[in-house]
Design a protein around this motif. Structure first.
Motif, PDB file in Angstrom:
ATOM      1  N   LEU A   8       5.834   1.076  -1.342  1.00  0.00           N
ATOM      2  CA  LEU A   8       5.077   0.305  -2.335  1.00  0.00           C
ATOM      3  C   LEU A   8       4.220  -0.726  -1.609  1.00  0.00           C
ATOM      4  O   LEU A   8       4.677  -1.400  -0.686  1.00  0.00           O
ATOM      5  CB  LEU A   8       6.018  -0.397  -3.314  1.00  0.00           C
ATOM      6  CG  LEU A   8       6.666   0.488  -4.387  1.00  0.00           C
ATOM      7  CD1 LEU A   8       7.719  -0.311  -5.139  1.00  0.00           C
ATOM      8  CD2 LEU A   8       5.623   1.028  -5.343  1.00  0.00           C
ATOM      9  N   LYS A   9       2.987  -0.850  -2.021  1.00  0.00           N
ATOM     10  CA  LYS A   9       2.068  -1.812  -1.416  1.00  0.00           C
ATOM     11  C   LYS A   9       1.874  -2.988  -2.359  1.00  0.00           C
ATOM     12  O   LYS A   9       1.675  -2.816  -3.567  1.00  0.00           O
ATOM     13  CB  LYS A   9       0.725  -1.143  -1.129  1.00  0.00           C
ATOM     14  CG  LYS A   9      -0.288  -2.064  -0.470  1.00  0.00           C
ATOM     15  CD  LYS A   9      -1.612  -1.343  -0.250  1.00  0.00           C
ATOM     16  CE  LYS A   9      -2.656  -2.292   0.337  1.00  0.00           C
ATOM     17  NZ  LYS A   9      -3.964  -1.617   0.518  1.00  0.00           N
ATOM     18  N   ILE A  10       1.934  -4.205  -1.811  1.00  0.00           N
ATOM     19  CA  ILE A  10       1.812  -5.430  -2.602  1.00  0.00           C
ATOM     20  C   ILE A  10       0.474  -6.106  -2.304  1.00  0.00           C
ATOM     21  O   ILE A  10       0.058  -6.220  -1.154  1.00  0.00           O
ATOM     22  CB  ILE A  10       2.972  -6.399  -2.285  1.00  0.00           C
ATOM     23  CG1 ILE A  10       4.278  -5.891  -2.914  1.00  0.00           C
ATOM     24  CG2 ILE A  10       2.672  -7.805  -2.792  1.00  0.00           C
ATOM     25  CD1 ILE A  10       5.467  -6.775  -2.648  1.00  0.00           C
ATOM     26  N   ASP A  11      -0.196  -6.559  -3.372  1.00  0.00           N
ATOM     27  CA  ASP A  11      -1.397  -7.387  -3.245  1.00  0.00           C
ATOM     28  C   ASP A  11      -1.216  -8.630  -4.113  1.00  0.00           C
ATOM     29  O   ASP A  11      -0.608  -8.569  -5.188  1.00  0.00           O
ATOM     30  CB  ASP A  11      -2.643  -6.629  -3.709  1.00  0.00           C
ATOM     31  CG  ASP A  11      -3.113  -5.622  -2.679  1.00  0.00           C
ATOM     32  OD1 ASP A  11      -3.444  -6.038  -1.561  1.00  0.00           O
ATOM     33  OD2 ASP A  11      -3.139  -4.418  -3.000  1.00  0.00           O
ATOM     34  N   PHE A  12      -1.779  -9.746  -3.653  1.00  0.00           N
ATOM     35  CA  PHE A  12      -1.699 -10.985  -4.431  1.00  0.00           C
ATOM     36  C   PHE A  12      -2.596 -10.908  -5.665  1.00  0.00           C
ATOM     37  O   PHE A  12      -3.648 -10.270  -5.652  1.00  0.00           O
ATOM     38  CB  PHE A  12      -2.098 -12.186  -3.576  1.00  0.00           C
ATOM     39  CG  PHE A  12      -1.030 -12.621  -2.624  1.00  0.00           C
ATOM     40  CD1 PHE A  12       0.046 -13.379  -3.072  1.00  0.00           C
ATOM     41  CD2 PHE A  12      -1.080 -12.257  -1.287  1.00  0.00           C
ATOM     42  CE1 PHE A  12       1.046 -13.781  -2.196  1.00  0.00           C
ATOM     43  CE2 PHE A  12      -0.088 -12.650  -0.406  1.00  0.00           C
ATOM     44  CZ  PHE A  12       0.977 -13.412  -0.864  1.00  0.00           C
ATOM     45  N   ALA A  66      10.400  -3.540  -3.499  1.00  0.00           N
ATOM     46  CA  ALA A  66       9.474  -3.295  -2.398  1.00  0.00           C
ATOM     47  C   ALA A  66      10.018  -3.970  -1.147  1.00  0.00           C
ATOM     48  O   ALA A  66      10.556  -5.083  -1.212  1.00  0.00           O
ATOM     49  CB  ALA A  66       8.091  -3.839  -2.725  1.00  0.00           C
ATOM     50  N   THR A  67       9.926  -3.290  -0.011  1.00  0.00           N
ATOM     51  CA  THR A  67      10.303  -3.904   1.258  1.00  0.00           C
ATOM     52  C   THR A  67       9.050  -4.167   2.073  1.00  0.00           C
ATOM     53  O   THR A  67       8.162  -3.316   2.170  1.00  0.00           O
ATOM     54  CB  THR A  67      11.274  -3.014   2.051  1.00  0.00           C
ATOM     55  OG1 THR A  67      10.722  -1.703   2.201  1.00  0.00           O
ATOM     56  CG2 THR A  67      12.612  -2.911   1.349  1.00  0.00           C
ATOM     57  N   ILE A  68       8.988  -5.354   2.660  1.00  0.00           N
ATOM     58  CA  ILE A  68       7.833  -5.816   3.420  1.00  0.00           C
ATOM     59  C   ILE A  68       8.304  -6.186   4.818  1.00  0.00           C
ATOM     60  O   ILE A  68       9.267  -6.956   4.963  1.00  0.00           O
ATOM     61  CB  ILE A  68       7.185  -7.057   2.757  1.00  0.00           C
ATOM     62  CG1 ILE A  68       6.943  -6.809   1.262  1.00  0.00           C
ATOM     63  CG2 ILE A  68       5.904  -7.442   3.478  1.00  0.00           C
ATOM     64  CD1 ILE A  68       6.000  -5.680   0.957  1.00  0.00           C
ATOM     65  N   PRO A  69       7.674  -5.666   5.886  1.00  0.00           N
ATOM     66  CA  PRO A  69       8.078  -6.049   7.249  1.00  0.00           C
ATOM     67  C   PRO A  69       7.964  -7.556   7.461  1.00  0.00           C
ATOM     68  O   PRO A  69       7.026  -8.203   6.963  1.00  0.00           O
ATOM     69  CB  PRO A  69       7.082  -5.289   8.135  1.00  0.00           C
ATOM     70  CG  PRO A  69       6.593  -4.152   7.300  1.00  0.00           C
ATOM     71  CD  PRO A  69       6.574  -4.671   5.893  1.00  0.00           C
ATOM     72  N   GLY A  70       8.922  -8.113   8.184  1.00  0.00           N
ATOM     73  CA  GLY A  70       8.889  -9.535   8.497  1.00  0.00           C
ATOM     74  C   GLY A  70       9.326 -10.406   7.340  1.00  0.00           C
ATOM     75  O   GLY A  70      10.069  -9.986   6.457  1.00  0.00           O
ATOM     76  N   VAL A  71       8.852 -11.641   7.332  1.00  0.00           N
ATOM     77  CA  VAL A  71       9.255 -12.633   6.329  1.00  0.00           C
ATOM     78  C   VAL A  71       8.192 -12.713   5.237  1.00  0.00           C
ATOM     79  O   VAL A  71       7.039 -13.041   5.497  1.00  0.00           O
ATOM     80  CB  VAL A  71       9.446 -14.023   6.969  1.00  0.00           C
ATOM     81  CG1 VAL A  71       9.892 -15.030   5.903  1.00  0.00           C
ATOM     82  CG2 VAL A  71      10.459 -13.959   8.105  1.00  0.00           C
ATOM     83  N   SER A 105       0.873  -1.127  -5.823  1.00  0.00           N
ATOM     84  CA  SER A 105       0.301   0.223  -5.833  1.00  0.00           C
ATOM     85  C   SER A 105       1.234   1.147  -5.067  1.00  0.00           C
ATOM     86  O   SER A 105       2.007   0.701  -4.217  1.00  0.00           O
ATOM     87  CB  SER A 105      -1.110   0.234  -5.224  1.00  0.00           C
ATOM     88  OG  SER A 105      -1.113  -0.334  -3.933  1.00  0.00           O
ATOM     89  N   MET A 106       1.156   2.434  -5.395  1.00  0.00           N
ATOM     90  CA  MET A 106       2.093   3.425  -4.852  1.00  0.00           C
ATOM     91  C   MET A 106       1.361   4.387  -3.929  1.00  0.00           C
ATOM     92  O   MET A 106       0.316   4.927  -4.290  1.00  0.00           O
ATOM     93  CB  MET A 106       2.742   4.217  -5.995  1.00  0.00           C
ATOM     94  CG  MET A 106       3.464   3.346  -7.009  1.00  0.00           C
ATOM     95  SD  MET A 106       4.004   4.287  -8.465  1.00  0.00           S
ATOM     96  CE  MET A 106       5.248   5.327  -7.741  1.00  0.00           C
ATOM     97  N   ARG A 107       1.928   4.610  -2.752  1.00  0.00           N
ATOM     98  CA  ARG A 107       1.349   5.589  -1.839  1.00  0.00           C
ATOM     99  C   ARG A 107       1.574   6.989  -2.400  1.00  0.00           C
ATOM    100  O   ARG A 107       2.713   7.473  -2.453  1.00  0.00           O
ATOM    101  CB  ARG A 107       1.974   5.463  -0.454  1.00  0.00           C
ATOM    102  CG  ARG A 107       1.494   4.280   0.350  1.00  0.00           C
ATOM    103  CD  ARG A 107       1.958   4.383   1.783  1.00  0.00           C
ATOM    104  NE  ARG A 107       1.528   5.634   2.421  1.00  0.00           N
ATOM    105  CZ  ARG A 107       1.808   5.954   3.683  1.00  0.00           C
ATOM    106  NH1 ARG A 107       2.519   5.126   4.428  1.00  0.00           N
ATOM    107  NH2 ARG A 107       1.397   7.095   4.185  1.00  0.00           N
ATOM    108  N   ARG A 108       0.504   7.642  -2.810  1.00  0.00           N
ATOM    109  CA  ARG A 108       0.641   8.942  -3.460  1.00  0.00           C
ATOM    110  C   ARG A 108       1.252   9.983  -2.532  1.00  0.00           C
ATOM    111  O   ARG A 108       1.979  10.882  -2.968  1.00  0.00           O
ATOM    112  CB  ARG A 108      -0.720   9.440  -3.956  1.00  0.00           C
ATOM    113  CG  ARG A 108      -1.298   8.609  -5.106  1.00  0.00           C
ATOM    114  CD  ARG A 108      -0.281   8.525  -6.247  1.00  0.00           C
ATOM    115  NE  ARG A 108      -0.764   7.727  -7.356  1.00  0.00           N
ATOM    116  CZ  ARG A 108      -1.324   8.235  -8.452  1.00  0.00           C
ATOM    117  NH1 ARG A 108      -1.508   9.533  -8.570  1.00  0.00           N
ATOM    118  NH2 ARG A 108      -1.698   7.434  -9.422  1.00  0.00           N
ATOM    119  N   ASP A 109       0.965   9.888  -1.228  1.00  0.00           N
ATOM    120  CA  ASP A 109       1.499  10.882  -0.296  1.00  0.00           C
ATOM    121  C   ASP A 109       2.975  10.677  -0.021  1.00  0.00           C
ATOM    122  O   ASP A 109       3.608  11.486   0.662  1.00  0.00           O
ATOM    123  CB  ASP A 109       0.716  10.869   1.017  1.00  0.00           C
ATOM    124  CG  ASP A 109       0.812   9.521   1.735  1.00  0.00           C
ATOM    125  OD1 ASP A 109       1.004   8.491   1.061  1.00  0.00           O
ATOM    126  OD2 ASP A 109       0.688   9.506   2.977  1.00  0.00           O
TER     127      ASP A 109
END
Length: 373
Positions: free
Chosen positions: A278-282, A328-333, A345-349
Motif C-alpha cells: 500500500l502506498k501512502i500520500d499526505f 500499511a507498512t512503511i520503511p523506517g520511522v 493507493s494499491m499497487r495493482r501488480d
C-alpha cells in the motif's frame, strides 16, 4: 537427457485415524540434495506425513518409495532402520548418559565411525567431545542431533520442527549452518514447519498443506508471489482484504475497478493486498482527491494507530468509504498522529483477486485472525 530418480517419493498416500483422513491422497517427490518444507498450520497432517515417510506410522493407502524401491505400500512396510533415513525432532532426543562423541557415534559401525569426529568438527563442537547433553546449550544440543542423524550417511533426512526449541537470537544462524551442511551431504531433506519464514529461508520447494492435502507447491518466491487463494496469501504475511461483487467481468472498489475475467456476474470476490504494497500520500487540504495513476484511484482514510516495529512502521488507517481498517507498512520511522488524513493507493501488480469462498465469508477463525485490525 537422463531424468534424475526421486530420492523420496510419496504416491497418493493417505492415513486415517478412527475413520477420519488425517492425510488424504498426498503425493510428493524429493530429488537428491533438495530441501522440501511441508508447511502448514497445526493439525494439517505435516508430522503424520513425516512419520509415514520414516516408517513410524503405517500408511492407510498409497506407496512410499526411496530411490525407486517401494518401502511402504500394499503388502510392504520396511521398518525405519531399513530405509536409509536420518531423523531429527524438536526435542533432539539425545541420550543423557552418553557424551557428544557417544551420541553422534551411537549405532554407527564400520567405516562410518571415521565420520564421527569429522562431523563433530563440522558442527563446531570439537572442544565438547566429552561433554554430556545437560552440559550443552540448546543450540549445541541441536548440532549434536544433526551430526548424529548424518553420521550413517542417510539417503533421506526427515526433520520435524527441529529449530522450534531454540532461542530466536540463535535460530537464524543455526538454520543457516544446518542448511549448508545438509546441502554438502546431498541427502533429500523433508522439513516440517509451521513457520513461513523458516520455510522461505530453508527450502528449495515448499509444499503448503491444509486439512491433510497439499494445496500448493513450488519454489518459495513463486508460492509467495502467486498464492493459490486468500488463505495461502494470509499464511505468509498479514493481508488486507477488500470485498466486492463482479459485474461485466470487473469489480468496482474505492480504489477503482479490478478486472475479474474468469468470474461470473454477481460473484463475490476478495481483493488481497499485503501491507507493504500500500502506498501512502499526505492529504493536501483544499486540493481534492489525488489524480488517478497506474495504481488506480487513491482512497482517503485517517490514521487510527501508528507503531514503530524496529525496521518499519505499521500504520492502521480507518477508510472513509466504509470505516474498515487497512494496514500499511512503511520503511523506517513514520508515526503520524491519530486522525491524520492520508490517501492510500494499491499497487495493482501486487494485488490478488480471488472468488470469495463460503468459509472466508463466514469468518474462518484462522484466516479471520490474520486480516483483522
Amino acid at each position: 537427457m537422463e531424468q534424475t530418480l526421486p530420492r523420496l517419493e510419496l504416491r497418493d498416500v493417505s492415513c486415517r485415524f478412527d475413520g477420519a483422513a488425517v492425510v488424504d491422497r498426498l503425493s510428493l517427490s524429493l530429488l537428491p540434495g533438495q530441501v522440501t518444507c511441508l508447511l502448514g498450520p497445526s493439525g494439517c497432517g505435516k508430522s503424520t506425513t513425516l512419520r509415514m515417510a520414516a516408517g513410524v506410522e503405517r500408511a492407510s493407502a498409497g506407496e512410499i518409495l526411496i530411490d525407486g524401491d517401494v518401502v511402504a505400500g500394499p503388502g510392504a512396510h520396511l521398518p525405519p532402520e531399513a530405509r536409509g533415513i536420518g531423523m531429527m525432532f524438536q526435542d533432539f532426543a539425545l541420550f543423557p548418559h552418553l557424551t557428544v562423541r557417544g551420541n553422534v557415534g551411537f549405532g554407527v559401525r564400520g567405516a562410518a565411525r571415521d565420520r564421527v569426529d569429522e562431523l563433530i568438527a563440522r558442527v563446531g563442537l570439537s572442544d565438547k567431545l566429552d561433554k554430556y547433553p545437560h552440559q550443552l546449550s540448546g543450540g549445541e544440543q541441536q548440532r549434536v542431533a544433526l551430526a548424529r542423524a548424518l553420521a550413517p550417511q542417510p539417503r533421506v533426512m526427515l526433520m520435524d520442527e527441529p529449530f522450534s526449541g531454540l532461542d530466536n537470537r540463535l535460530r537464524d544462524g543455526i538454520r543457516d549452518d544446518t542448511l549448508e551442511i545438509l546441502k554438502e551431504e546431498g541427502a533429500a531433506v523433508l522439513l516440517v514447519t509451521h513457520e513461513p519464514e523458516e520455510a522461505m529461508r530453508m527450502a528449495d520447494q515448499i509444499a503448503l498443506m491444509r486439512r491433510g492435502r497439499i494445496v500448493q507447491q513450488g519454489a518459495p518466491y513463486n508460492i509467495y508471489n502467486n498464492p493459490v487463494d486468500a488463505e495461502a496469501a494470509a499464511f505468509f504475511s498479514d493481508i488486507n482484504v477488500i470485498h466486492g461483487v463482479v459485474k461485466d467481468f470487473q469489480c468496482e472498489t474505492p480504489f477503482g475497478p479490478f478486472f475479474c475475467p474468469n468470474l461470473r456476474d454477481a460473484a463475490d470476490v476478495e481483493i488481497i493486498i499485503r501491507p507493504q504494497h500500500l502506498k501512502i500520500d499526505f492529504d493536501r487540504q483544499g486540493s481534492g482527491p489525488l489524480p488517478t495513476t497506474a495504481d488506480g484511484v487513491p482512497a482517503r482514510g485517517a490514521v487510527a494507530r501508528a507503531r514503530f516495529m524496529g525496521h518499519e512502521s505499521l500504520v492502521d488507517l480507518r477508510m472513509e468509504h466504509d470505516g474498515s481498517i487497512l494496514k500499511a507498512t512503511i520503511p523506517g520511522v513514520f508515526l503520524p498522529k491519530a486522525g491524520t488524513p492520508l490517501w492510500l493507493s494499491m499497487r495493482r501488480d501486487r494485488c490478488f483477486v480471488f472468488p470469495c469462498t463460503r468459509q472466508s465469508r463466514l469468518g474462518d477463525p484462522w484466516l479471520h485472525a490474520k486480516v483483522q485490525a
